[in-house]
Design a protein around this motif. Structure first.
Motif, PDB file in Angstrom:
ATOM      1  N   GLU A  65       0.924  -1.220  -0.021  1.00  0.00           N
ATOM      2  CA  GLU A  65      -0.241   0.044   0.053  1.00  0.00           C
ATOM      3  C   GLU A  65       0.883   1.171  -0.038  1.00  0.00           C
ATOM      4  O   GLU A  65       1.793   1.406   0.849  1.00  0.00           O
ATOM      5  N   VAL A  66       0.751   2.345  -0.939  1.00  0.00           N
ATOM      6  CA  VAL A  66       1.541   3.279  -1.097  1.00  0.00           C
ATOM      7  C   VAL A  66       0.860   4.391  -0.827  1.00  0.00           C
ATOM      8  O   VAL A  66      -0.087   4.676  -1.408  1.00  0.00           O
ATOM      9  N   VAL A 153       8.278   9.420  -8.725  1.00  0.00           N
ATOM     10  CA  VAL A 153       8.569   9.804  -9.902  1.00  0.00           C
ATOM     11  C   VAL A 153       7.342   9.863 -10.880  1.00  0.00           C
ATOM     12  O   VAL A 153       7.101  10.897 -11.239  1.00  0.00           O
ATOM     13  N   ALA A 154       6.464   8.982 -10.554  1.00  0.00           N
ATOM     14  CA  ALA A 154       5.248   9.170 -11.092  1.00  0.00           C
ATOM     15  C   ALA A 154       4.380  10.471 -10.806  1.00  0.00           C
ATOM     16  O   ALA A 154       3.782  11.106 -11.458  1.00  0.00           O
ATOM     17  N   LEU A 203      -2.040  13.530  -8.707  1.00  0.00           N
ATOM     18  CA  LEU A 203      -2.403  11.965  -9.022  1.00  0.00           C
ATOM     19  C   LEU A 203      -3.846  11.743  -7.880  1.00  0.00           C
ATOM     20  O   LEU A 203      -4.486  10.915  -8.481  1.00  0.00           O
ATOM     21  N   SER A 204      -3.514  12.341  -6.818  1.00  0.00           N
ATOM     22  CA  SER A 204      -4.754  11.887  -6.009  1.00  0.00           C
ATOM     23  C   SER A 204      -4.905  12.917  -4.646  1.00  0.00           C
ATOM     24  O   SER A 204      -3.701  13.712  -4.606  1.00  0.00           O
ATOM     25  N   GLY A 209      -3.405   6.956  -1.258  1.00  0.00           N
ATOM     26  CA  GLY A 209      -2.481   6.301  -2.010  1.00  0.00           C
ATOM     27  C   GLY A 209      -2.664   6.259  -3.714  1.00  0.00           C
ATOM     28  O   GLY A 209      -3.778   6.770  -4.139  1.00  0.00           O
ATOM     29  N   VAL A 210      -1.780   5.724  -4.490  1.00  0.00           N
ATOM     30  CA  VAL A 210      -2.095   5.561  -5.720  1.00  0.00           C
ATOM     31  C   VAL A 210      -1.801   4.100  -6.191  1.00  0.00           C
ATOM     32  O   VAL A 210      -0.668   3.681  -5.839  1.00  0.00           O
ATOM     33  N   ASP A 211      -2.649   3.612  -6.751  1.00  0.00           N
ATOM     34  CA  ASP A 211      -2.372   1.914  -7.004  1.00  0.00           C
ATOM     35  C   ASP A 211      -1.389   1.942  -8.283  1.00  0.00           C
ATOM     36  O   ASP A 211      -1.037   2.887  -8.941  1.00  0.00           O
ATOM     37  N   GLY A 212      -0.666   0.781  -8.278  1.00  0.00           N
ATOM     38  CA  GLY A 212       0.282   0.473  -9.112  1.00  0.00           C
ATOM     39  C   GLY A 212       0.113   0.905 -10.757  1.00  0.00           C
ATOM     40  O   GLY A 212       0.949   1.531 -11.349  1.00  0.00           O
TER      41      GLY A 212
END
Length: 224
Positions: A65-66, A153-154, A203-204, A209-212
């Motif tokens: 979980e990130v 990086v994303a 991103l969110s 978190g952000v999924d892979g």
């Protein structure tokens, strides 16, 4: 280049980063900080990030979980803990105080990898304009810090950042495409990045978190 610092404020620390310098300590027990401005600066190009297929599969699997900005103190504890090849740390009480204040003000961010609720890897760094200055990372499980780096990086790519400063070049970072540039070149890139309006949380929402799959898509189809 280095110079001793007796006492600095969070505002002075931000000014230092905007000028291309950052503080370190000799050890966790040494209360004195010193300024550092390397002759050769490590950077990780956001448009040239190297992501291997195996690591991409790990990211896509959502093994971890990130999340971002959930527990700054725990991330710093992880970065300061002894690890193979790193018995000591430059993270002293003053570093913790200064970056903790910047975290509260939104200028420091964490990317955290968790498994079953337990923090197993992550990183933290400073954000100014379109520049992100990576400070430290740690891993307690295989690939945890690497996955955190991919997610960082994303986020930077999606958020319009133009500079990821790694301070120094290591063989580990070199595997992802990091390289060195001279101080003068770095200063020019830094000035340009500081003028950019970027969004770390594009991103969110903050803290989530952000999924892979989302992270890999942000890096582009060639790397997904």
């Amino acid at each position: 280049m280095a110079g001793l610092v007796q006492k600095i404020t969070a505002d002075l620390l931000l000014d230092a980063y905007a000028s291309g310098i950052f503080p370190m300590a000799e050890s966790a027990d040494d209360p004195v900080l010193f300024w550092v401005e390397p002759e050769m600066r490590g950077i990780l190009p956001l448009d040239g990030f190297h992501l291997g297929r195996r690591l991409a599969r790990t990211v896509r699997s959502d093994r971890f979980e990130v999340v971002c900005d959930r527990d700054f103190d725990a991330v710093v504890d992880g970065c300061a803990a002894p690890a193979p090849g790193r018995e000591g740390t430059w993270i002293n009480a003053e570093i913790r105080r200064l970056y903790g204040e910047l975290f509260a003000r939104g200028h420091v961010h964490t990317v955290e990898c968790r498994r079953d609720g337990r923090l197993v890897g992550g990183l933290y760094g400073v954000r100014l304009g379109g520049a992100f200055f990576g400070e430290s990372m740690f891993s307690r499980e295989t690939d945890a810090s690497k996955v955190a780096l991919v997610h960082l990086v994303a986020r930077l790519v999606a958020g319009g950042f133009t500079l990821l400063d790694t301070q120094f070049l290591t063989s580990h970072l070199g595997r992802f495409g990091a390289f060195e540039i001279p101080r003068r070149t770095y200063r020019a890139r830094l000035r340009a990045a500081l003028a950019v309006g970027a969004d770390f949380h594009r991103l969110s929402p903050a803290g989530s978190g952000v999924d892979g799959a989302t992270a890999l898509a942000a890096l582009g189809p060639a790397r997904a």
